[in-house]
Design an enzyme around this catalytic site. Sequence first.
Site, mmCIF file in Angstrom:
data_model
loop_
_atom_site.group_PDB
_atom_site.id
_atom_site.type_symbol
_atom_site.label_atom_id
_atom_site.label_comp_id
_atom_site.label_asym_id
_atom_site.label_seq_id
_atom_site.Cartn_x
_atom_site.Cartn_y
_atom_site.Cartn_z
ATOM 1 N N ASP A 161 0.851 -1.188 0.000
ATOM 2 C CA ASP A 161 0.000 0.000 0.000
ATOM 3 C C ASP A 161 0.897 1.251 0.000
ATOM 4 O OD1 ASP A 161 -2.395 1.394 0.200
ATOM 5 O OD2 ASP A 161 -2.483 1.264 2.393
ATOM 6 N N GLU A 219 -1.389 5.923 -9.062
ATOM 7 C CA GLU A 219 -2.357 6.898 -8.538
ATOM 8 C C GLU A 219 -2.233 8.229 -9.268
ATOM 9 O OE1 GLU A 219 -2.954 7.124 -4.282
ATOM 10 O OE2 GLU A 219 -3.628 9.198 -4.377
ATOM 11 N N HIS A 267 -7.753 9.879 3.625
ATOM 12 C CA HIS A 267 -7.305 8.928 4.649
ATOM 13 C C HIS A 267 -7.662 9.404 6.057
ATOM 14 C CE1 HIS A 267 -4.677 7.837 1.206
ATOM 15 N NE2 HIS A 267 -5.020 6.627 1.620
ATOM 16 N N HIS A 277 -9.072 4.818 -2.497
ATOM 17 C CA HIS A 277 -8.407 4.849 -1.189
ATOM 18 C C HIS A 277 -9.295 5.631 -0.226
ATOM 19 C CE1 HIS A 277 -4.190 3.440 -1.945
ATOM 20 N NE2 HIS A 277 -4.727 3.385 -3.151
ATOM 21 N N GLY A 278 -8.879 5.673 1.030
ATOM 22 C CA GLY A 278 -9.552 6.539 2.002
ATOM 23 C C GLY A 278 -11.038 6.299 2.112
ATOM 24 N N SER A 326 -12.929 4.600 4.461
ATOM 25 C CA SER A 326 -13.574 4.241 5.722
ATOM 26 C C SER A 326 -14.813 5.105 5.930
ATOM 27 C CB SER A 326 -12.602 4.429 6.890
ATOM 28 O OG SER A 326 -11.748 3.303 6.984
ATOM 29 N N ASN A 383 -10.219 0.549 -0.354
ATOM 30 C CA ASN A 383 -9.260 0.457 0.754
ATOM 31 C C ASN A 383 -9.888 0.893 2.069
ATOM 32 O OD1 ASN A 383 -7.523 -0.055 -1.348
ATOM 33 N ND2 ASN A 383 -6.028 1.495 -0.777
ATOM 34 N N SER A 422 -8.904 2.675 8.513
ATOM 35 C CA SER A 422 -9.308 3.412 9.720
ATOM 36 C C SER A 422 -10.503 2.783 10.445
ATOM 37 C CB SER A 422 -9.644 4.863 9.373
ATOM 38 O OG SER A 422 -8.499 5.510 8.882
#
Length: 326
Positions: free
Chosen positions: A97, A149, A193, A226-227, A229, A269, A272
Amino acid sequence: MGVCYKDLGLVNTREMFKKAVSGGYAVPAYNFNNMEQLQAIIQACCEVESPVILQISKGARQYANQTLLRYMAQGAVEYSREILGGNKILPIALHLDHGDSFELCKSCVEYGFSSVMIDGSSKPYEENIALTKQVVDYTREFDVTVEGELGVLAGVEDEVSAESHTYTEPDDVVDFTTKTGVDSLAISIGTSHGAYKFKPGQNPRIRLDILKEIEERIPGFPIVLHGSSSVPQDLVQIINTHGGQLKDAIGIGEDQLREASKSAVCKINIDSDGRLAMTAAIRKVFVEKPAEFDPRKYLGPARDALKELYKHKCINVLGSAGKAFE
Ligand code: G3H
Ligand code: 13P
Ligand code: ZN
């Protein structure tokens, strides 16, 4: 050369993503740093029969030790065989990652990773292309898949942090994917994130319109978020009523992630939320049973809470449950 992931029973992400894109779901990418997290991921994904990407960040590699992690991933494959029975194993990819250098990616390939991310998103565009292509060219011989990315997420990624988002520019994606040869592309559409993704009063929406535009430029190309949560408020509340201090923690609504999973988003992803689930369970034990000092008595409940969280994600958010053996 060190060890090849194929000899460990791992798979790369190519087939996983092909199925996810055509099946309208996303494969979970869960981060791990320790045994309890890995147990929870494997138990949950075996129970709901979801393929899974085990993610290791640069920080996790430093924390847990690269050799230990490589054997843990191998152990995860064998553990899935034990849980599933009938000599079946779960489709498991081992993924770096946010790799930040060619050397780190190379080292992970040598340690049995089946997939790596080279994150050149904070670099100027042409430098990002050159670095990403260098990693792609190296990994081809080993059949390791590569995630690149484009665009910058707000928040912190290992040592890299950005104050605000730079959304992925749809006009760049054809050029970037063609010139680099990446297998999947992480994009920036408003996820970030950590546990503080939006400020109170902000509209907590991600830019599904940009996602749609990107998809139109590269139809069927595997997209990564990503990020992602959701920062469940019940967990935040347990933490805060048991001595924690998480003020204004806000995540991405599960409904928006469900929507994104139906598109070419094929990897989501989540780190958290797992941290919150573990922390909530541990804080609860510490407050309710202050005399307890056997780590199994608080790490065990944390692991169970984590497992339930991951099952919920696979079934209700990503739509990956039941897809492992399709
Ligand atoms: O994107 C970052 C992941 O949540 C990993 O975080 O660098 O603290 O291990 P970490
Ligand atoms: P969260 O912090 O939203 O869980 O994102 C994790 C992530 O993107 C790991 O790469
Ligand atoms: Zn990330």
